[in-house]
Design an enzyme around this catalytic site. Structure first.
Site, short mmCIF file in Angstrom:
data_model
loop_
_atom_site.label_atom_id
_atom_site.label_comp_id
_atom_site.label_asym_id
_atom_site.label_seq_id
_atom_site.Cartn_x
_atom_site.Cartn_y
_atom_site.Cartn_z
N ASP A 32 0.85 -1.05 -0.03
CA ASP A 32 0.05 -0.03 -0.11
C ASP A 32 0.85 1.35 0.04
O ASP A 32 2.04 1.29 0.59
CB ASP A 32 -0.96 -0.20 1.19
CG ASP A 32 -1.95 0.62 1.05
OD1 ASP A 32 -2.19 1.64 -0.03
OD2 ASP A 32 -2.66 1.10 2.08
N ASN A 34 1.35 3.58 -2.72
CA ASN A 34 1.63 3.92 -4.21
C ASN A 34 1.20 5.30 -4.61
O ASN A 34 1.99 6.29 -4.96
CB ASN A 34 1.13 3.05 -5.50
CG ASN A 34 1.95 1.81 -5.19
OD1 ASN A 34 2.70 1.24 -4.30
ND2 ASN A 34 1.46 0.64 -6.06
N GLY A 35 0.20 5.60 -4.28
CA GLY A 35 -0.50 6.79 -4.72
C GLY A 35 -0.09 7.91 -3.85
O GLY A 35 0.41 8.97 -4.49
N HIS A 49 2.30 3.63 -9.02
CA HIS A 49 1.90 2.22 -9.23
C HIS A 49 3.32 1.44 -10.17
O HIS A 49 3.64 0.37 -9.89
CB HIS A 49 1.02 1.94 -10.07
CG HIS A 49 -0.45 2.29 -9.21
ND1 HIS A 49 -0.38 1.89 -8.13
CD2 HIS A 49 -1.49 3.21 -9.59
CE1 HIS A 49 -1.78 2.29 -7.56
NE2 HIS A 49 -2.38 2.89 -8.71
N ASN A 80 -10.98 -2.51 -5.41
CA ASN A 80 -10.22 -1.62 -6.24
C ASN A 80 -10.82 -1.46 -7.72
O ASN A 80 -10.48 -0.22 -8.42
CB ASN A 80 -8.71 -2.11 -6.41
CG ASN A 80 -7.86 -1.89 -5.28
OD1 ASN A 80 -6.93 -2.74 -4.94
ND2 ASN A 80 -8.19 -0.99 -4.42
C1 IPE Z 1 -5.51 -2.74 -0.36
O1 IPE Z 1 -5.27 -1.44 -0.49
C2 IPE Z 1 -5.50 -3.48 -1.69
C3 IPE Z 1 -3.91 -3.83 -2.31
C4 IPE Z 1 -2.93 -3.49 -1.79
C5 IPE Z 1 -4.16 -4.26 -3.24
P1 IPE Z 1 -6.17 -0.40 -0.51
O2 IPE Z 1 -5.38 1.00 -0.82
O3 IPE Z 1 -7.09 -0.58 -1.81
O4 IPE Z 1 -6.83 -0.20 0.75
P2 IPE Z 1 -7.86 0.46 1.56
O5 IPE Z 1 -9.16 0.59 0.68
O6 IPE Z 1 -7.14 1.94 1.75
O7 IPE Z 1 -8.12 0.05 2.70
C1 IPE Z 2 -1.62 0.06 -3.31
O1 IPE Z 2 -1.23 1.59 -3.57
C2 IPE Z 2 -1.62 -0.24 -4.61
C3 IPE Z 2 -3.32 -0.79 -4.96
C4 IPE Z 2 -4.19 -0.78 -4.13
C5 IPE Z 2 -3.34 -1.24 -6.40
P1 IPE Z 2 -2.32 2.70 -3.46
O2 IPE Z 2 -2.89 3.11 -4.71
O3 IPE Z 2 -3.64 1.99 -2.63
O4 IPE Z 2 -1.86 3.99 -2.66
P2 IPE Z 2 -2.37 5.10 -1.81
O5 IPE Z 2 -3.05 4.38 -0.47
O6 IPE Z 2 -3.38 5.63 -2.40
O7 IPE Z 2 -1.38 5.78 -1.52
MG MG Z 3 -3.98 2.50 -0.80
#
Ligand code: IPE
Ligand code: IPE
Ligand code: MG
Length: 257
Positions: A32, A34-35, A49, A80
């Site tokens: 978790d 990446n964003g 990502h 997702n």
């Molecule tokens: C969980 O991460 C799913 C993956 C890492 C693939 P999310 O970023 O989607 O989780 P929430 O929604 O914040 O709990």
């Molecule tokens: C995890 O990183 C990757 C996936 C859930 C696919 P996020 O995309 O959830 O990153 P944040 O939580 O927004 O930082």
């Molecule tokens: Mg996330």
């Protein structure tokens, strides 16, 4: 000079501090952050990502080198799918690209690729590439790398209940015969042992519908590191932390010694 040597001796590398005979048999990771990693750098989420895939390679290599037998990575949840269409498309494209690129890493390290989740939901290109890599690596023995794709633990459990209900209805099994082992055999993870260590990056401390049944007795490890920044050393830290815990499985500490 002597003093220097003493310091050098004391300053064991993180990797050296890991006890090879007490490794978790199964590590699962919620990758978790990446964003947020991208946002902190003023970049678009997609770049986060892309950089996350580098951390995947680091982690897979480090695990294989150490002799971890099972590594499961949460790559895409059932929830997702609700993200903006463009982000979902990019994630699926990245999946195909990574599978093509990483097949060599998998073969070089003798790693078998597997997948759990509602794989029928994946775009055709992604599911074809996935099947292809799974087929090519199916005889590899060092480690099983499982990708959780379109995975949701509740969906998985609902499926188990449906399958068992049909078997009961058709008199293939009796309700009395349903036990933990039968349930295990109907989960997507039927070929995997229970999770010993669950790692989540990015500072969030929740499970987000990941392996609810399989983590019943897992040790949970949360780190603030954002996934794209996760390096081999961070895995070593998690393992050292894990090895300093006492897993009691309901018993008393005295019973264990
Ligand atoms: C969980 O991460 C799913 C993956 C890492 C693939 P999310 O970023 O989607 O989780 P929430 O929604 O914040 O709990
Ligand atoms: C995890 O990183 C990757 C996936 C859930 C696919 P996020 O995309 O959830 O990153 P944040 O939580 O927004 O930082
Ligand atoms: Mg996330």
């Amino acid at each position: 000079m002597e003093e220097c040597l003493a310091i050098a001796d004391f300053d064991m590398s993180l990797k050296d501090q890991i006890q090879k005979d007490r490794l978790p048999n199964h590590i699962a990771i919620i990758m978790d952050g990446n964003g947020r990693w991208a946002k902190q750098k003023g970049l678009v989420r997609v770049i986060g990502h892309e950089n996350g895939t580098k951390a995947v390679r680091e982690t897979v290599e480090a695990s294989a080198e150490l002799g971890i037998k099972n590594l499961t990575l949460y790559a895409f949840s059932t929830e997702n799918w609700n993200r903006p269409k463009i982000e979902v498309q990019t994630l699926m494209r990245l999946l195909v690209k990574s599978l093509k690129k990483e097949i060599k890493t998998l073969q070089d390290n003798n790693i078998k690729l597997s997948a759990i989740g509602c794989l029928d939901d994946l775009p055709k290109k992604a599911s074809q590439e996935l099947s292809d890599v799974m087929e090519k690596t199916k005889n590899n023995k060092n480690m099983t790398l499982t990708l959780a794709l379109s995975y949701g633990s509740r969906e998985e459990i609902v499926n188990v209940i449906k399958e068992l209900s049909v078997k009961v209805k058709n008199n293939i099994i009796s309700p009395e015969s349903i036990d933990e082992s039968i349930i295990n055999k109907h989960l997507y993870t039927q070929n995997l042992p229970d999770v010993d260590l669950l790692i989540r990056t990015s500072g969030e401390q929740r499970i987000s519908n990941f392996l609810l049944w399989q983590i019943a007795y897992a040790e949970l490890y949360f780190t603030d590191i954002l996934w794209p920044d996760f390096k081999k050393e961070n895995l070593y830290e998690a393992l050292i932390n894990y090895q300093n815990r006492e897993r009691r499985f309901g018993k008393t500490s005295e019973q264990l010694t």
